[in-house]
Motif scaffolding. Structure first.
Motif, PDB file in Angstrom:
ATOM      1  N   ILE A 134       4.766  -4.496   5.669  1.00 54.56           N
ATOM      2  CA  ILE A 134       3.641  -3.670   6.114  1.00 54.56           C
ATOM      3  C   ILE A 134       3.080  -2.872   4.942  1.00 54.56           C
ATOM      4  O   ILE A 134       1.864  -2.732   4.767  1.00 54.56           O
ATOM      5  N   LYS A 135       4.021  -2.393   4.088  1.00 52.81           N
ATOM      6  CA  LYS A 135       3.556  -1.622   2.928  1.00 52.81           C
ATOM      7  C   LYS A 135       2.715  -2.493   1.987  1.00 52.81           C
ATOM      8  O   LYS A 135       1.700  -2.085   1.448  1.00 52.81           O
ATOM      9  N   ILE A 136       3.217  -3.732   1.850  1.00 56.56           N
ATOM     10  CA  ILE A 136       2.471  -4.663   0.978  1.00 56.56           C
ATOM     11  C   ILE A 136       1.096  -4.942   1.578  1.00 56.56           C
ATOM     12  O   ILE A 136       0.065  -4.967   0.876  1.00 56.56           O
ATOM     13  N   ALA A 137       1.084  -5.130   2.884  1.00 53.57           N
ATOM     14  CA  ALA A 137      -0.206  -5.370   3.561  1.00 53.57           C
ATOM     15  C   ALA A 137      -1.141  -4.180   3.335  1.00 53.57           C
ATOM     16  O   ALA A 137      -2.347  -4.346   3.106  1.00 53.57           O
ATOM     17  N   ASP A 138      -0.529  -3.002   3.366  1.00 54.75           N
ATOM     18  CA  ASP A 138      -1.313  -1.802   3.138  1.00 54.75           C
ATOM     19  C   ASP A 138      -1.865  -1.784   1.708  1.00 54.75           C
ATOM     20  O   ASP A 138      -3.027  -1.436   1.468  1.00 54.75           O
ATOM     21  N   SER A 139      -1.016  -2.175   0.760  1.00 56.01           N
ATOM     22  CA  SER A 139      -1.437  -2.210  -0.639  1.00 56.01           C
ATOM     23  C   SER A 139      -2.612  -3.170  -0.809  1.00 56.01           C
ATOM     24  O   SER A 139      -3.592  -2.883  -1.517  1.00 56.01           O
ATOM     25  N   ILE A 140      -2.465  -4.329  -0.165  1.00 47.81           N
ATOM     26  CA  ILE A 140      -3.533  -5.328  -0.254  1.00 47.81           C
ATOM     27  C   ILE A 140      -4.829  -4.736   0.299  1.00 47.81           C
ATOM     28  O   ILE A 140      -5.905  -4.852  -0.286  1.00 47.81           O
ATOM     29  N   PHE A 141      -4.632  -4.060   1.417  1.00 52.44           N
ATOM     30  CA  PHE A 141      -5.808  -3.453   2.055  1.00 52.44           C
ATOM     31  C   PHE A 141      -6.448  -2.413   1.151  1.00 52.44           C
ATOM     32  O   PHE A 141      -7.653  -2.360   0.996  1.00 52.44           O
ATOM     33  N   GLN A 142      -5.597  -1.596   0.499  1.00 53.76           N
ATOM     34  CA  GLN A 142      -6.099  -0.572  -0.403  1.00 53.76           C
ATOM     35  C   GLN A 142      -6.822  -1.200  -1.579  1.00 53.76           C
ATOM     36  O   GLN A 142      -7.831  -0.680  -2.072  1.00 53.76           O
ATOM     37  N   GLU A 143      -6.275  -2.296  -2.057  1.00 49.62           N
ATOM     38  CA  GLU A 143      -6.918  -2.997  -3.178  1.00 49.62           C
ATOM     39  C   GLU A 143      -8.332  -3.412  -2.787  1.00 49.62           C
ATOM     40  O   GLU A 143      -9.286  -3.255  -3.550  1.00 49.62           O
ATOM     41  N   ILE A 144      -8.377  -3.943  -1.559  1.00 48.86           N
ATOM     42  CA  ILE A 144      -9.689  -4.418  -1.071  1.00 48.86           C
ATOM     43  C   ILE A 144     -10.639  -3.239  -0.901  1.00 48.86           C
ATOM     44  O   ILE A 144     -11.795  -3.275  -1.331  1.00 48.86           O
ATOM     45  N   VAL A 145     -10.111  -2.176  -0.335  1.00 47.26           N
ATOM     46  CA  VAL A 145     -10.958  -0.990  -0.137  1.00 47.26           C
ATOM     47  C   VAL A 145     -11.420  -0.454  -1.484  1.00 47.26           C
ATOM     48  O   VAL A 145     -12.556  -0.025  -1.670  1.00 47.26           O
ATOM     49  N   GLY A 146     -10.528  -0.567  -2.484  1.00 46.11           N
ATOM     50  CA  GLY A 146     -10.866  -0.074  -3.814  1.00 46.11           C
ATOM     51  C   GLY A 146     -11.989  -0.863  -4.461  1.00 46.11           C
ATOM     52  O   GLY A 146     -12.700  -0.358  -5.333  1.00 46.11           O
ATOM     53  N   LEU A 147     -12.149  -2.037  -4.030  1.00 45.04           N
ATOM     54  CA  LEU A 147     -13.205  -2.875  -4.590  1.00 45.04           C
ATOM     55  C   LEU A 147     -14.584  -2.459  -4.065  1.00 45.04           C
ATOM     56  O   LEU A 147     -15.601  -2.797  -4.636  1.00 45.04           O
ATOM     57  N   LEU A 148     -14.557  -1.762  -2.922  1.00 45.46           N
ATOM     58  CA  LEU A 148     -15.833  -1.400  -2.304  1.00 45.46           C
ATOM     59  C   LEU A 148     -16.490  -0.238  -3.028  1.00 45.46           C
ATOM     60  O   LEU A 148     -15.797   0.643  -3.544  1.00 45.46           O
TER      61      LEU A 148
END
Lengths: 330, 555
Positions: free
Chosen positions: B541-555
């Protein structure tokens, strides 16, 4: 691979503790009681053990009776020995009186010793053992030899005579006493007084009366009459009567007293033999009982020490065994 | 291109939930490690059915709890129940027989029938050596009194044990009724729950039922039949069902069942034996079904109590006809008593005691010259006619049987007495005359009768018989020794049975526990594994969160 669970560990530990405790208790009881069999269920030989216990109890009874029999026979042996000596002495007096150089007065004086001997014999014949007349046969609650009198003379020791149960007619006076010394050894331990003393007393009376100058017809059994000799006419008759009496004394001693004495000696010997055999039987019974019931104390003590060690070890192992779990290493 | 982000989260969450379930189950196992009847449980997982993503790539949707399984083996459970029944049966037998053997002491520390019997005969032997001795006569009377007391004590000890066993039947049956009622109740609950949630799901109720079945096996033997609806039927060996589905049949202990007369078979203690019955409606009234015999055949404490106490047919007329250990032992004591009352008394009085013909007369007399009473030496306390055949003289065995059968006398051992207490009345002598009784004469120094009585100890009695017991050509002491051996073997056998049954039970429990019980080591190890799996799921779940944060960071 089988799983080992906590309940198994606890059960194994508990079983080990129970087994060790039981063995410890068992050997403790063996050492403290000295027996490995304390109740019927401890051995399949419990019936046999009881049998040997019974046997030992019976043997104790046999031993008591053997001692009683020995005492009663020894008492009679002593009595009969005295009777024998008295009869020998009476014959000596009679032999002295039979001397034809003695006149009737001297013979009469010598007769006094014969009457003393007679009284002594009566005393022995009416002897009591443990409060009962030992020569009374089964009729042992009154004196076996009763006093009676001759018509001539009217007084003095010459007038007295003693007969076996003369005045009482209770049954059993001819009955000997027989006892079981052991289960298979029976012995007659008394003899009716008539057998031992009857003929001797009659002969003594005949001798004493003859020496005192009175006739007696002894051949016809108890005779309560008799006349006085007329001296010097009847002097030879008196001498012959004295000699006949001495023959009767001999007969009584040889046929009645001596056989009784020999019989008593033989009985005492047989009792000694039986006692020795009984002792062996007792030792054997004790030995068998011991092997069946008694603990080998050395072995039991060693087993107890081992059981104690095992119990301590079980405590220690159990404490460790139950304490150790994987949790300790996490 | 499919979106795997949500799958990662879903898989992580399912992992967290599944591992939580396993951790919770392990915790439950751990806390129930010492709970009686608890069977360990495992949580079964299975991969969650996934939806095939676009492009045909199937990654899966995580994991889910498929079932919670109760680990139990019905065969092992059955073996434990059988061993439990055996153990409690042997334990009860051993407890009673251990107390019986104390009555037959062989260590000489206290008087027993055997030791007093020997002393009694010895006292007669001693008396024959000095028949007029009041001391020795007193010894005879005292030894006889000791013998009588030893017989009474031994018999009453056995009778009291029978009474205790009888009384305990009530408590055992009450316990059985309580257990079977609860089992029936649980049967109903299991049927209802598993009818809606599936077979095997009522695991707590099944555990409770197994526990109760174990408790029931301590008390009795029974056959268990598993029914498809989850219930169990419990039957006795004769097929009588004590539990059937949600119903249980309550047993009853009664001393006046419908099938017996007003007086049930007598007991050793003087009362009546009770029966274990089932009270049912015949349609025209109530009736009792006797289950005593079938329960006696079984094991458990109830079977042992019935086996010890004895089970009797309602037609039995005396206490010694009951089929049981205690009646068997008591029969031997009673037979010895009867031998004293008949054979010994006959020998004591002489063979021609009851004829008035000249030359045939009571051949003994006491110290007072008195002809002994009819009963001679031993007597029993009973105010009615003791000689039921009408023949003048000493009652015979048939007279004693008649009194026993009629119920006038329950037993002779507890009524045994000496016929007199005055030592002068001991007849040591025999009649010295050959005339009729009126002419009988006795000599005070005659010990013939005493000697003959002492010899009785070594004289085999032709037949010692009572109920099913029949022994021929045996002396009284040998008969008693045989009885001690009999009791000893029974007791030794009971001890051995208990020891073997205990070991068998331990072994059976170990086999069952190896499968069903909780192992803390195992649970601790599993906990570690489950914890790691849980941490890993959280990491997903943490990794999924990291992935999500990465994606959000791209915005």
């Amino acid at each position: 691979m089988a799983r080992i669970t906590e309940s198994q560990r606890a059960r194994v530990s508990l079983d080990a503790l129970v087994n060790s405790s039981n063995r410890y208790a068992q050997f403790s009881e063996e050492v403290s009681s000295g027996r490995k069999v304390n109740s019927a269920g401890d051995s399949r030989f419990s019936g046999t053990i009881n049998q040997y216990r019974d046997l030992l109890t019976k043997i104790e009874g046999h031993e008591t009776r053997i001692q009683s029999a020995k005492a009663i026979l020894a008492f009679q042996d002593n009595t009969v020995s005295q009777v024998n000596e008295l009869l020998i002495r009476a014959k000596e007096v009679g032999a002295q009186a039979a001397n034809e150089t003695l006149d009737e007065d001297v013979r009469s004086q010598l007769a006094k010793e014969v009457w003393e001997i007679r009284d002594h014999l009566v005393q022995l014949a009416n002897e009591k053992y443990q409060g009962r007349y030992i020569y009374g046969g089964a009729d042992d609650d009154d004196a076996p030899f009763d006093q009676a009198t001759y018509t001539v003379p009217a007084s003095g020791p010459e007038s007295l005579r003693y007969a076996y149960d003369n005045t009482t007619t209770e049954p059993g006076n001819a009955q000997s006493r027989t006892i079981n010394l052991t289960d298979d050894f029976t012995m007659t331990v008394t003899t009716p007084g008539s057998t031992i003393f009857g003929a001797a007393l009659t002969a003594l009376e005949q001798l004493g009366r003859a020496m005192s100058g009175y006739s007696t017809v002894v051949q016809a059994g108890p005779v309560y009459t008799g006349t006085a000799y007329t001296f010097p006419t009847d002097y030879e008759l008196q001498t012959r009567a004295i000699k006949d009496s001495m023959d009767a004394l001999d007969t009584a001693r040889v046929q009645n007293v001596m056989p009784e004495r020999i019989s008593l000696g033989a009985k005492l010997k047989r009792i000694d033999t039986a006692e020795a055999l009984l002792s062996l039987t007792k030792d054997d019974a004790k030995s068998v009982l011991g092997s069946l019931q008694d603990a080998n104390v050395d072995e039991s003590a060693t087993n107890l020490a081992n059981a104690q060690t095992a119990l301590n070890a079980t405590y220690a192992v159990t404490a460790k065994f139950l304490q150790n779990t994987f949790l300790n290493y996490l | 291109m499919p979106n795997y982000g949500s799958k990662i989260i879903t898989a992580g969450i399912s992992g967290l939930q599944s591992q939580q379930a396993r951790i919770a189950n392990a915790g439950n196992n751990i806390v129930n490690v010492n709970t009686p009847g608890y069977s360990r449980r495992i949580v079964n997982l299975e991969s969650r059915a996934s939806t095939v993503a676009a492009g045909g790539i199937n990654i899966g949707d995580g994991v889910t709890v498929s079932s919670v399984l109760r680990i139990a083996d019905s065969f092992l459970d059955g073996a434990v129940r059988t061993s439990t029944s055996d153990k409690f049966s042997a334990q009860t037998e051993n407890e009673f027989l251990n107390r019986v053997e104390q009555l037959f002491s062989i260590n000489g520390e206290r008087d027993s029938i055997g030791s007093t019997l020997t002393k009694f005969f010895t006292s007669f032997n001693d008396l024959s050596a000095n028949p007029a001795s009041i001391e020795l006569r007193t010894n005879v009377v005292e030894a006889a009194t000791d013998l009588v007391n030893a017989i009474k004590t031994t018999f009453s000890g056995i009778a009291n044990l029978q009474k205790e066993a009888d009384a305990r039947l009530g408590a055992e049956v009450a316990g059985i009724n309580s257990i079977t009622a609860k089992i029936a109740d649980l049967n109903e609950k299991i049927r209802m729950r598993e009818g809606t949630t599936g077979a095997g799901s009522a695991i707590d109720e099944r555990d409770q039922r197994e526990l109760l079945l174990g408790q029931l096996s301590e008390k009795m033997s029974f056959d268990r039949v598993d029914v498809d609806d989850g219930t169990v039927t419990l039957q006795l060996a004769n097929g009588f069902a004590i539990v059937n589905g949600g119903n249980s049949r309550q047993l009853e202990v009664t001393s006046s069942p419908s099938f017996a007369g007003a007086t049930s078979p007598p007991s050793l203690w003087g009362g009546v034996l009770s029966y274990v019955v089932y009270d049912y409606d015949t349609g025209s009234g109530r009736s009792h079904l006797d289950l005593s015999a079938v329960l006696k055949q079984g094991q458990g404490s109830l079977g042992a109590l019935l086996d010890l106490r004895g089970v009797a047919s309602p037609s039995n007329t005396n206490a010694f006809q009951a089929d049981g250990r205690l009646p068997e032992i008591a029969t031997r004591v009673e037979a010895l008593t009867r031998t004293l009352l008949t054979n010994f008394n006959t020998a004591y009085l002489g063979p021609d005691r009851d004829s008035g013909t000249a030359g045939h007369q009571p051949s003994t007399g006491d110290l007072n010259g008195t002809v002994p009473a009819t009963f001679g030496f031993f007597d029993f306390s009973y105010s009615g006619a003791k000689d039921t055949t009408g023949t003048a003289g000493l009652p015979e065995t048939s007279d004693l049987d008649a009194l026993l059968t009629s119920g006038a006398v329950k037993n002779f051992s507890s009524l045994l007495t000496t016929a007199f207490t005055d030592p002068r009345r001991v007849a040591a002598a025999r009649d010295a005359s050959s005339g009729p009784p009126a002419a009988a004469v006795y000599s005070p120094g005659d010990g013939t009768n005493a000697r003959n009585m002492a010899a009785f100890q070594n004289t085999p009695v032709a037949t010692i018989t009572l109920a099913s017991l029949s022994v021929t050509n045996i002396t009284l002491n040998d008969f008693y020794d045989q009885t001690v051996g009999y009791v000893g073997n029974l007791s030794a056998s009971a001890k051995l049975s208990e020891s073997v049954a205990s070991q068998s039970l331990s072994a059976a429990q170990n086999r069952r526990d190896s499968v069903s019980a909780v192992s803390l080591d195992e649970e601790y190890a599993s906990l570690t594994v489950y914890q790691q799996a849980y941490q890993a799921s959280a990491r997903i779940i943490k990794i999924a969160d990291s992935i999500f944060q990465e994606i959000v960071g791209l915005l």
